[in-house]
Design an enzyme around this catalytic site. Structure first.
Site, PDB file in Angstrom:
ATOM      1  N   GLU A 165      15.452  -4.052  -2.707  1.00  0.00           N
ATOM      2  CA  GLU A 165      15.125  -5.391  -2.246  1.00  0.00           C
ATOM      3  C   GLU A 165      15.772  -6.419  -3.167  1.00  0.00           C
ATOM      4  O   GLU A 165      16.200  -6.092  -4.264  1.00  0.00           O
ATOM      5  CB  GLU A 165      13.626  -5.568  -2.290  1.00  0.00           C
ATOM      6  CG  GLU A 165      13.121  -5.327  -3.703  1.00  0.00           C
ATOM      7  CD  GLU A 165      11.805  -5.973  -3.985  1.00  0.00           C
ATOM      8  OE1 GLU A 165      11.188  -6.422  -3.023  1.00  0.00           O
ATOM      9  OE2 GLU A 165      11.424  -6.028  -5.146  1.00  0.00           O
ATOM     10  N   HIS A 194       1.859  -3.769   1.214  1.00  0.00           N
ATOM     11  CA  HIS A 194       1.988  -5.165   1.650  1.00  0.00           C
ATOM     12  C   HIS A 194       2.373  -5.207   3.126  1.00  0.00           C
ATOM     13  O   HIS A 194       3.154  -4.379   3.593  1.00  0.00           O
ATOM     14  CB  HIS A 194       3.040  -5.887   0.806  1.00  0.00           C
ATOM     15  CG  HIS A 194       2.540  -6.209  -0.568  1.00  0.00           C
ATOM     16  ND1 HIS A 194       3.364  -6.598  -1.595  1.00  0.00           N
ATOM     17  CD2 HIS A 194       1.288  -6.178  -1.077  1.00  0.00           C
ATOM     18  CE1 HIS A 194       2.642  -6.802  -2.683  1.00  0.00           C
ATOM     19  NE2 HIS A 194       1.389  -6.552  -2.397  1.00  0.00           N
ATOM     20  N   ASP A 223       4.303  -7.017   4.811  1.00  0.00           N
ATOM     21  CA  ASP A 223       5.719  -7.106   5.180  1.00  0.00           C
ATOM     22  C   ASP A 223       6.425  -5.759   5.022  1.00  0.00           C
ATOM     23  O   ASP A 223       7.624  -5.643   5.261  1.00  0.00           O
ATOM     24  CB  ASP A 223       6.447  -8.220   4.402  1.00  0.00           C
ATOM     25  CG  ASP A 223       6.144  -8.201   2.924  1.00  0.00           C
ATOM     26  OD1 ASP A 223       5.229  -7.478   2.527  1.00  0.00           O
ATOM     27  OD2 ASP A 223       6.829  -8.910   2.164  1.00  0.00           O
ATOM     28  N   HIS A 224       5.674  -4.725   4.631  1.00  0.00           N
ATOM     29  CA  HIS A 224       6.249  -3.380   4.564  1.00  0.00           C
ATOM     30  C   HIS A 224       5.527  -2.375   5.466  1.00  0.00           C
ATOM     31  O   HIS A 224       6.024  -1.296   5.702  1.00  0.00           O
ATOM     32  CB  HIS A 224       6.258  -2.877   3.113  1.00  0.00           C
ATOM     33  CG  HIS A 224       7.130  -3.712   2.228  1.00  0.00           C
ATOM     34  ND1 HIS A 224       8.431  -3.394   1.947  1.00  0.00           N
ATOM     35  CD2 HIS A 224       6.893  -4.897   1.613  1.00  0.00           C
ATOM     36  CE1 HIS A 224       8.953  -4.334   1.171  1.00  0.00           C
ATOM     37  NE2 HIS A 224       8.039  -5.252   0.956  1.00  0.00           N
ATOM     38  N   HIS A 236      15.813  -7.266   2.195  1.00  0.00           N
ATOM     39  CA  HIS A 236      14.629  -8.033   1.848  1.00  0.00           C
ATOM     40  C   HIS A 236      14.948  -9.156   0.870  1.00  0.00           C
ATOM     41  O   HIS A 236      14.394  -9.238  -0.221  1.00  0.00           O
ATOM     42  CB  HIS A 236      13.557  -7.099   1.272  1.00  0.00           C
ATOM     43  CG  HIS A 236      12.169  -7.569   1.585  1.00  0.00           C
ATOM     44  ND1 HIS A 236      11.378  -8.172   0.661  1.00  0.00           N
ATOM     45  CD2 HIS A 236      11.463  -7.551   2.723  1.00  0.00           C
ATOM     46  CE1 HIS A 236      10.217  -8.483   1.207  1.00  0.00           C
ATOM     47  NE2 HIS A 236      10.243  -8.116   2.471  1.00  0.00           N
ATOM     48  N   HIS A 259       4.972   0.548   0.162  1.00  0.00           N
ATOM     49  CA  HIS A 259       3.709   0.071  -0.391  1.00  0.00           C
ATOM     50  C   HIS A 259       2.946  -0.702   0.661  1.00  0.00           C
ATOM     51  O   HIS A 259       3.439  -0.921   1.757  1.00  0.00           O
ATOM     52  CB  HIS A 259       3.936  -0.741  -1.665  1.00  0.00           C
ATOM     53  CG  HIS A 259       4.719  -2.009  -1.469  1.00  0.00           C
ATOM     54  ND1 HIS A 259       6.065  -2.000  -1.214  1.00  0.00           N
ATOM     55  CD2 HIS A 259       4.338  -3.302  -1.470  1.00  0.00           C
ATOM     56  CE1 HIS A 259       6.477  -3.257  -1.100  1.00  0.00           C
ATOM     57  NE2 HIS A 259       5.459  -4.065  -1.243  1.00  0.00           N
TER      58      HIS A 259
END
Lengths: 573, 528
Positions: free
Chosen positions: A176, A70, A72-73, A387, A68
């Site tokens: 996660e 975000h 951090d991804h 995560h 997705h």
């Protein structure tokens, strides 16, 4: 046996810069390519030198899958593809493809334009990187270099609380664990709580700051506040910061089919993004007197407008900041959530935190309950946690192992976990053989009882086929050899040979119910294909020699008979 | 493997495939052409229609003046219009395991199949097909319930009367006893609750026996062809496909390769008309009428070609200096249809898809609405009557001209030769559609736009994908009756296609020889 190897390059026992390497069936796949919000140095990006010390990654990676949008991804994507070098396919969903470049550009601006960093990816690099993206739909299956992989199983199992999944029984489930130890109230309760807190603060005349990321949760919270304001007839202004607002709302609307059912259903009746109460924010409004609510980016108070406003409002205990999501270590958001009352700012200034700090998890990340439910639905053979913070992970790992009795791994960055899979081997069975075997078992198959079946496995030209022995012989041009076993059993039986045979016949008849036992006129007894004959010598007429002969296929029955007869005939006959 | 053919209409198919002990229904189209035998349902009381003389047979022995009315030299049934359903007696519909839907036009009979037959299976459709299909059903129900008619006529259906006494074309109507009135909203909701959404190229396992996969077919939003396969056999179901570049995602042709059987339905209904040429004619006729001060009436469905028409007009009107002409789109679902079209980005062609990344709405009708050039209303009642300006262009349904708001516009504008009605939907014969309105002063222009495959395209497609056998409706194996010399308007294949008609049961020509099983590695280890 084939193995699956999983190595986190980021997000191993940590939150942020999610990046996991998976080697499966000779293919190397990278799941996510994120950045870490808490660092400003090399640790910001995953350590790609693990893959190769020099040169491009294209030779080592078959594809990259982004879960997705975000940061951090996906935050390290342009760095990986353009600066380290990767030209293969990058898969993501349509909304991710749409929103990801905007967030990346925003991130770049903050880093380069505001903080003045050099050696960072450029706008052009973001564009070039996005050209390598192949958009996908959920549930779509894609062939990666002639190797089938279901992307549903790989990418979308992760990271969605309300994600719906089949009972797909994957070999390994990578999930996660950010909220590994939290179990959240129902969404409804959280929403009510959120509104109550905002309302109380406004009543006191305080200002409420809600740091958010531009898309996703922000829009849902806006809709929530808008309806609440309408209902309660509140007058305090609500602002939404950043130039992204309108654009972001537009995206949200165009991709509404990807959001939850409720919003999707009502979208025609009411245009949810024509807000009456929510207005665009201007920097100067922060100093206005009186209560107000401000949504500002970014969500972890690590830079930008939300941090500026926070600095202005932090000194007043009437004010409130509501953190609607997780904050990574090193960010201001993380510090104040941990109760820190004095913050060191740039230039050695300290900032006293007097305002109320509230934490409300509206993040889409799965909580402990969600993860357990995910596991229950998917029935994986192994679990791998990423995560999340090491301590929380360990707690969840214990819980999973206790409850489901399956192995659970939590590798650190750079540590490889190997999972052995147990694949079954596909074999083509001839339909004739299958039908013949089915017919033997009666009209209805009984799935609970194992059955032995007789067939020949032909391995030829890289294919496996199971056919009837006759067909196999024909195909391979072989003539059939019969294998017969013969054995003699000595019996002490003081009767004539014919009587003994009759006695054997009646004995077998009573023992072997359901078998075809025949007494033939040529003084033999047949049990299925097994032949029995009785003879005796003139010297010892009472010592009968029973001759048994059976073919290989009836080995089981034949050996049973010989053992049975060795015990002698019952005298009652 | 057997194929049961429940519909005789080549573009509104309904077939049932029995394959490896699964029973799969392919589409369930509703043939609404039967409505043409009925009198129009006016929204506003029409003195003309209410004063029509009843029909009595010439010798006076049969008097059906309550049921049948004579209008403009033809006899029409005066009752709630009825539709021709797929055959329900050929096989027990409760044994159907799944229904695969290829596009929203081909699911309109769904409530008749899923309700009251004991059906307990699952329906598979893509999200746009499901959402727009729902809109079209809602629209149909609203059209009917808005003007309730107490009478339901059945006496005329009696075989002796219909076949012997009635004049044509009513005399030649077939299967009249299977015709039914429209379903209710409750039945629609119940039917749609059985739909399971699927995405293109998603593999759906049915009972572990067969796998079904929808493929993009290029005809409408979310339209699909289906692959039905086991490990050794592959059946392709091609229905309503298009190779033209309009708004939907392009057709996936290569996945149809290596089929044992290809079931071919939904080819173009107007093989002689070129859609691009028709679009040009549409625009020029429209401009001519508007310039002369007349109004243009476009009877159309609420989704589909209308998006392309609006897009075409968006560019055309400015260049023709007619930028101020208002467009009105009147339907109970007009707003929903326009809104839904904008949110299915991933189902659109590349060009439109890339717009949402900007982000901009994929269709330009958003701009037409914003600039007040396109207005939508739920019906002619209410705001529309006070707001509308002439000359204007009105898009409204139903294209059969028997119900919906279009009936009112024909009564309103039919008497003036300044006005024009432009037919774009190919499903109905425009002469039959206009029959109860004759004599009509209004100009009539026939520009049918059917983007589905024509015979030339399909021949090329089949050459490329090389199926072993082709199954198609019998209409495709001979030239159209009106153009019997045009041997290019039929399928000529080697081996010849297997033709079906309503109520055919075909044994499909292939034998299964193998089945796939799984060996545990432990078993194989023994043979090392």
């Amino acid at each position: 046996m084939p193995d699956i190897k999983v190595t986190p390059l980021g997000a191993g026992q940590d939150v942020g810069r999610s990046c996991i390497l998976v080697s499966i069936g000779g293919k190397n796949i990278m799941l996510d390519c994120g950045m870490h919000m808490g660092y400003n140095d090399d640790r910001r990006f995953p350590d790609f030198s693990y893959i190769t010390q020099n040169g491009r990654l294209t030779d080592y990676l078959d594809c990259v899958i982004i879960s997705h949008f975000h940061l951090d991804h996906c935050g390290a994507l342009p760095y990986m593809s353009e600066m380290v070098g990767y030209d293969g396919p990058i898969y993501m969903t349509h909304p991710t493809k749409a929103i990801c470049p905007i967030l990346l550009e925003d991130f770049r601006k903050i880093t380069v334009d505001k903080k003045g960093e050099t050696n960072f990816f450029t706008s052009q690099m973001i564009k070039d990187c996005m050209k390598k993206v192949v958009p996908l739909n959920l549930h779509q299956t894609v062939q990666v270099r002639a190797d089938k992989r279901s992307f549903l199983n790989l990418c979308y199992l992760k990271y969605k609380t309300a994600a719906w999944i089949d009972k797909c029984r994957p070999d390994i489930l990578i999930t996660e664990s950010t909220y590994a130890t939290t179990i959240r109230d129902s969404k409804r309760c959280r929403e009510r709580d959120f509104l109550k807190k905002v309302h109380e603060s406004i009543e006191r005349g305080g200002k409420v700051l809600i740091p958010v990321f531009a898309l996703g949760r922000a829009q849902e919270l806006c809709i929530l506040l808008e309806t609440f304001w309408e209902r309660m007839n509140l007058k305090a202004p609500i602002y939404f910061s950043t130039g992204l607002t309108e654009k972001a709302n537009h995206y949200y609307k165009l991709f509404i089919t990807w959001t939850n059912q409720k919003i999707r259903k009502t979208f025609v009746q009411r245009n949810m993004f024509e807000f009456k109460h929510i207005k665009a924010f201007d920097r100067s409004y922060a100093d206005n007197p009186g209560p107000m609510v401000v949504f500002a980016t970014p969500g972890m108070l690590h830079a930008g407008q939300s941090l500026q406003i926070f600095k202005k409002w932090a000194g007043n205990e009437k004010n409130m900041v509501i953190m609607p999501g997780y904050c990574v270590q090193g960010t201001v958001g993380h510090k104040i959530l941990n109760g820190q009352k004095k913050l060191e700012m740039e230039g050695r200034a300290t900032l006293e935190v007097k305002l109320q700090v509230e934490y409300m998890s509206f993040s889409a990340h799965a909580d402990a309950k969600g993860i357990m439910q995910l596991i229950r639905m998917a029935e994986p053979h192994n679990i791998l946690l990423v995560h999340g913070e090491a301590k929380k992970m360990a707690f969840l790992k214990d819980k999973i192992e206790q409850e489901f009795n399956i192995s659970c791994y939590m590798p650190a960055n750079g540590e490889t976990t190997t999972v052995t899979t147990n694949p079954s081997v596909p074999v083509d069975i001839s339909l004739n053989l299958l039908k013949r075997e089915m017919a033997l078992g009666g009209p209805l198959p009984d799935p609970k009882r194992p059955r032995t079946m007789h067939g020949t496995l032909i391995m030829k030209d890289n294919s496996l086929r199971l056919v009837s022995p006759e067909q196999a012989l024909k195909e391979l041009g072989l003539s059939e050899h019969q294998l017969r076993f013969t054995c003699r059993v000595h019996l002490q039986d003081p009767h004539s040979d014919t009587d003994t045979l009759s006695r054997i016949y009646s004995h077998l008849k009573s023992v072997l119910k359901g078998y075809a036992v025949q007494h033939l006129p040529d003084s033999t007894v047949m049990v299925e294909s097994i032949v029995l004959k009785v003879s005796s010598s003139a010297e010892e007429p009472d010592l009968k020699v029973v001759l048994l002969s059976w073919c290989f296929q009836d080995e089981e029955l034949g050996s049973f008979l010989s053992t049975l007869l060795k015990k002698g005939l019952p005298s009652a006959l | 493997m057997k194929l049961y053919c429940l519909s005789g209409h080549p573009t509104l198919p309904c077939n049932v495939l029995k394959f490896k002990s699964t029973t799969i229904m392919l589409d369930c189209g509703l043939d609404t052409t039967s409505a043409l035998y009925y009198l129009p349902l006016p929204l506003v009381h029409s003195p003309r229609l209410s004063k029509l003389p009843g029909w009595v047979s010439k010798d006076g022995t049969v008097n059906l003046e309550k049921e049948l009315k004579e209008c403009a030299g033809r006899v029409f049934v005066d009752s709630q219009p009825e539709f021709c359903l797929p055959e329900r007696e050929l096989l027990d519909l409760s044994t159907v395991d799944v229904i695969l839907i290829s596009n929203y036009h081909c699911m309109m009979a769904l409530p008749y199949i899923t309700e009251h037959t004991g059906f307990s299976g699952t329906v598979y459709a893509t999200e746009p097909t499901f959402q727009i299909g729902r809109l079209l059903m809602e629209e149909l129900v609203t059209f009917m319930e808005r003007v309730p008619k107490a009478q339901s006529a059945t006496c005329w259906k009696t075989k002796e009367i219909q076949r012997r006494m009635l004049p044509g074309p009513l005399k030649d109507a077939v299967d009249v006893w299977s015709w039914r009135t429209c379903y209710s909203m409750q039945e629609v909701n119940s039917a749609l609750s059985r739909v399971q959404l699927v995405g293109y190229w998603q593999k759906v396992e049915l009972f572990g026996a067969v796998q079904v996969t929808p493929l993009s077919s290029g005809y409408s939003l979310g339209s699909s062809n289906w692959i039905i396969q086991s490990h050794f056999e592959k059946v392709s179901y091609v229905s309503g496909s298009s190779l033209l570049t309009t708004h939907p995602q392009p057709m996936d042709q290569s996945s149809l390769k290596n089929s044992d059987v290809l079931i071919l339905t939904g080819l173009t209904q107007i093989p002689t008309a070129n859609p691009d040429g028709m679009l040009g004619e549409f625009c020029s006729n429209l401009a001519m009428t508007i310039r002369a001060g007349g109004n243009v009436l476009v009877p159309c469905y609420s989704s589909g070609v209308i998006y392309d028409l609006l897009e075409c007009l968006y560019q055309f009107m400015d260049s023709a200096n007619l930028g101020t002409t208002p467009f009105y789109f009147i339907s109970p679902v007009a707003n929903s249809s326009l809104e839904f079209s904008q949110i299915f980005a991933e189902w659109l062609c590349q060009n439109k898809q890339s717009k949402v990344y900007l982000p901009e709405p994929p269709f330009p009708h958003a701009e037409l609405i914003q600039t007040n050039r396109l207005k939508h209303y739920t019906s002619i009642h209410g705001e529309f009557s006070s707001e509308f300006r002439q000359p204007c262009v009105v898009f409204t349904g139903h294209p059969s001209l028997r119900f919906g708001d279009v009936v009112h516009f024909l009564e309103l504008w039919g008497k003036s030769s300044l006005n024009t009605i432009i037919f774009t939907e190919p499903d109905f014969s425009y002469l039959d559609a206009l029959a109860p309105y004759q004599p009509l002063a209004m100009k009539c222009v026939y520009c049918p736009i059917d983007t589905r495959l024509n015979f030339h395209q399909v021949a090329k497609l089949l050459k490329e994908v090389q199926p072993l056998h082709v199954v198609c409706p019998e209409q495709y194996t001979q030239p159209p009756p009106a153009q019997s010399h045009r041997s290019d308007l039929m399928l000529e294949l080697q081996p010849p296609p297997v033709a079906y008609r309503r109520c055919s049961v075909l044994g499909l020509p292939f034998r299964r020889r193998h089945e796939r099983i799984q060996l545990l590695p432990e078993v194989l280890m023994n043979y090392k």
